[in-house]
Design an enzyme around this catalytic site. Structure first.
Site: not given
Ligand code: GAL
Length: 795
Positions: A411, A488
């Site tokens: 991220e 994820e």
């Protein structure tokens, strides 16, 4: 030769720059054995600068010193000190001479120290500075928290991590051939291509050497040998040997993680072995396909993964092989076949375990690049260090057959601006330069392709998507030809043993703006799998989507275990996460069995909740099951009906008006009983039960026995809401390394000889000393009959 350098260190929590001097008097410092994490020894405090997000434990500056004797004939040798990891900003001096600094706390690094050594007594000093806080979104730990090694080699040697083995196989099953001809179906040939890098610091540069390569199988039998012709070895030179073949190789897989060992020797013209290094490796191949997903050794399989942070619960960040092995054993039993090392390079022993136990690994380098997530995080060091840190990770890890993916980041903020393009290309090139055998991925959150600059770099091999499970379905249409992995998922919130029904699934917090107020006074989240973060989804919501589509190569659930820090959604005193499928102490929450019923073939029947409620309360009873057509539920002998999963259901449920007694579930296939499970209404706490995961452990000063402490009623049922304080006493050749109960908002210390039980359970971790014999643990609690257990320790 490589020897452990963990013993006889001195430690001081605080800063004293004079400590780098060899003359410094450290006689008052504490003596300890590494690995060591000073944060985990501290007290929880909301005011600790790491904040609850970082685990709420103390950080700061610490110093380590060690007196040691230089290895004999060190003047003719290369002596190297290797640190597997120091959190963080380590600076090292030997005899007062500065060796260097290493900011990133997750990198392994080393210094060649021969020229600073003197005969007899030498002093090494290490300063660790974890004072600039907050620096992490999770608990980092502080100190020399991984192993330290001392290596002594000749001046002509194989570099540290200097062997890279490319290995794989070709098979007639895939219509493949070798140089010698076509292979028949069933016929397989393994290939091993070692690449070795050397050092030559000797004065004699014209001496010639042979290099001998030997491969041994797992049983220690030699299966291959190859020796090169005599030649010069130049400093910083390399050698590649490409076509070593193994007929009918044993293939590494998650079910049969077969390992070979490659031994490389440098031999001089008198046939003397000058240096030798070995590495294990596996023969396997894998593939990602945009439509068909992942396959290992030609067989399609879904990556059934979990993300794990590096902490070991009550032991903190301090590396302990048995503690890591236990975590992996618990995951394996659940059906997990892959681990994502969120969000940093793990301890080297963790990867060894994954190789041996059969896990695929997504090895991740960074949680941020040049743009920060937390004020003092690695973004400060990224510009100067990313190349070195990333290269060192790849070089250290590239022989592990478990690793199938290199992740350059999680991220990363640069997704959102154009600097992401050049940085992505640079990082991918760094990886590819050292290893072209594995795909490079990054875990992304910006779902609009045109706005995602990491994706726009067009350099990644696989699209890694975090969350957004509703987008799985149309991925092939939106990204034709692109390989896809759910890097994820989920972020469901659960507290073990806490049950709270709801008509709709709760999102805690409900968005990014509103203050979280929906919690309960127990600081808990329901274990009915009905709560998730707003960006995530429950375990069932997620798995239902991921299992539907072949193009979803697999998923990594956030997270396998609760971890220290990131206690979302609760404020202080919450200090560890609620995301785990298993709690911080290693006790499974109920969702564990949902996965087990889906991800393994072994018969599963699990019912929840416990059976202690107020009379007449309507209670949802859930059953996770597999290998059966139906489950029948009985309360006190009376059938409450049969249920079968319909459509994509992952559990069955009954609404039951509570009545004390026995709840019994029976699963049946073709009318034949498969499994029976019972939950009984427990009475008042009466006694303590101690259960060891292993009763015989090694007397090596490291091995652990994990003792589950259960509060039982007089009839032997676990009392589901028992919170009795248990006091421990240890006698014999061991000590308590940590205690826990899995409650995310407990402020009791982890290093203690007491613990309150939480929903009936707590944990004591016993560690051996180097003396053989027994460890006796006695557990006592006011008003209960006490209990003891004997653990045997042997060499
Ligand atoms: C993700 C992040 C993880 C963790 C998780 C919690 O966005 O990658 O590190 O913070 O959220 O839900």
């Amino acid at each position: 030769m490589r020897t452990s350098f963990n013993k006889d260190w001195k430690f001081f929590l605080g800063d004293d720059s004079a400590a780098k001097s060899p003359l410094y008097n450290d006689s008052k410092w504490r003596k300890l054995t590494l690995p060591h994490d000073w944060s985990i020894e501290g007290k929880f405090d909301e005011k600790n600068p790491a904040k609850p997000e970082g685990g709420g434990l103390p950080t700061g500056i610490g110093w380590y010193r060690k007196e040691f004797t230089a290895p004999a004939n060190f003047k003719d040798r290369l002596i190297t000190i290797e640190f597997d990891g120091v959190y963080k900003n380590s600076e090292v001096w030997v005899n007062g001479q500065y060796l260097g600094k290493r900011p990133y706390g997750y990198s392994s690094f080393s210094y060649e120290i021969s020229k600073f050594l003197k005969p007899g007594k030498n002093i090494i000093a290490v300063k660790v500075d974890n004072s600039a806080q907050p620096d992490s979104r999770w608990y980092s730990g502080s100190g020399i928290y991984r192993n330290v090694w001392l290596t002594s080699t000749a001046k002509v040697a194989i570099q540290e991590h200097g062997i890279f083995v490319k290995a794989g196989f070709v098979s007639g099953d895939f219509g493949e051939s070798t140089d010698v001809g076509n292979l028949q179906p069933g016929q397989t040939v393994g290939f091993v291509a070692p690449q070795v890098n050397f050092i030559n610091k000797s004065v004699d540069k014209i001496k010639k050497y042979k290099i001998e390569f030997t491969v041994q199988n797992q049983e220690g039998k030699q299966v291959l040998q190859h020796t090169t012709k005599e030649d010069l070895i130049e400093d910083s030179s390399g050698k590649i040997v490409s076509n070593l073949l193994i007929n009918k190789p044993e293939i590494w897989s998650v079910d049969r993680p077969y390992l070979y060992t490659l031994l490389v020797k440098i031999i001089d013209s008198e046939n003397k072995i000058i240096d030798a290094q070995s590495t294990t490796f596996g023969i396997r191949r894998f593939n990602f396909d945009a439509l068909k997903g992942f396959s290992l050794n030609g067989k399609p399989m879904k990556i059934l993964g979990v993300c794990l942070h590096h902490d070991l619960g009550a032991l903190g960040a301090a590396v302990n092989v048995r503690a890591m092995e236990r975590q992996l054993e618990i995951m394996k039993k659940m059906g997990v076949n892959a681990i994502r090392t969120a969000h940093n390079p793990p301890a080297p022993e963790f990867l060894d375990l994954c190789d041996k136990m059969g896990f695929l690994v997504m090895d991740e380098a960074f949680d941020m690049w040049a743009k920060k997530k937390t004020k003092n995080d690695y973004h400060l060091n990224f510009p100067d260090w990313h190349k070195r840190d990333l290269e060192d990770m790849i070089k250290r890890d590239r022989n592990h057959p478990s690793i199938i993916l290199w992740s350059i980041g999680n991220e990363i903020r640069e997704q959102f601006d154009s600097t992401g393009i050049s940085l992505t290309r640079e990082l991918v090139a760094i990886v590819k330069n050292l290893d072209k055998t594995r795909p490079v991925i990054s875990a992304l959150t910006e779902t609009k392709a045109e706005k995602n600059f990491i994706y726009q770099a067009n350099a990644l091999d696989i699209y890694g998507l975090n969350y957004n499970h509703k987008l799985y379905k149309d991925f092939p249409a939106n990204y034709p030809g692109v390989k896809f992995l759910a890097t994820e998922t989920t972020s469901a919130l659960e507290t073990r043993g806490f049950y709270d029904t709801a008509d709709t699934i709760r999102r805690w917090p409900k968005d990014g703006k509103t203050k979280f107020t929906e919690g309960n006074k127990e600081w808990s989240a329901s274990a009915y799998d009905n709560v998730s973060a707003y960006w995530g989804s429950t375990h069932e919501e997620t798995w239902k989507e991921a299992k539907k589509y072949d193009h979803v190569s697999g998923l990594f659930v956030w997270t396998g275990f609760d971890y220290l820090g990131e206690p979302l959604p609760y404020p202080w005193p919450a200090r560890s996460s609620y995301f785990g499928i298993v709690d911080l102490a290693g006790f499974p929450k109920d969702s564990y069995y949902m996965y087990q019923s889906e991800w393994t073939n072994k018969p599963v029947l699990h019912i929840l909740p416990h059976w202690n409620w107020e009379k007449g309360k309507s209670v949802e009873v859930w059953a996770y099951y597999n290998n059966a057509d139906e489950v029948e539920l009985y309360l006190n002998g009376k059938s409450l009906g049969k249920k079968s999963k319909q459509g994509d259901d992952l559990h069955v449920l009954w609404h039951v008006n509570f009545e004390a007694g026995t709840l019994k579930a029976v699963s049946r296939k073709n009318g034949k009983e498969v499994l029976v499970r019972e939950v009984k209404t427990a009475g008042a706490p009466a006694k303590i039960e101690l259960l060891a995961d292993r009763k015989n452990i090694k007397a090596d000063g490291k091995d652990l026995s994990f003792i589950t402490v259960r509060i039982l009623d007089a009839a032997g049922n676990v009392v589901p809401n028992a919170d009795n304080l248990v006091n421990f006493k240890v006698e014999g050749n061991g000590f308590i390394a940590g205690v826990d109960n899995g409650f995310q908002a407990s402020l009791e210390p982890f290093k203690a000889n007491y613990r309150k039980t939480f929903h009936g359970l707590c944990l004591a971790i016993l560690q051996s000393t180097e003396k053989t014999g027994t460890i006796k643990l006695t557990a006592a609690s006011a008003g209960l009959s006490s209990s003891s257990i004997l653990i045997h320790t042997a060499k």
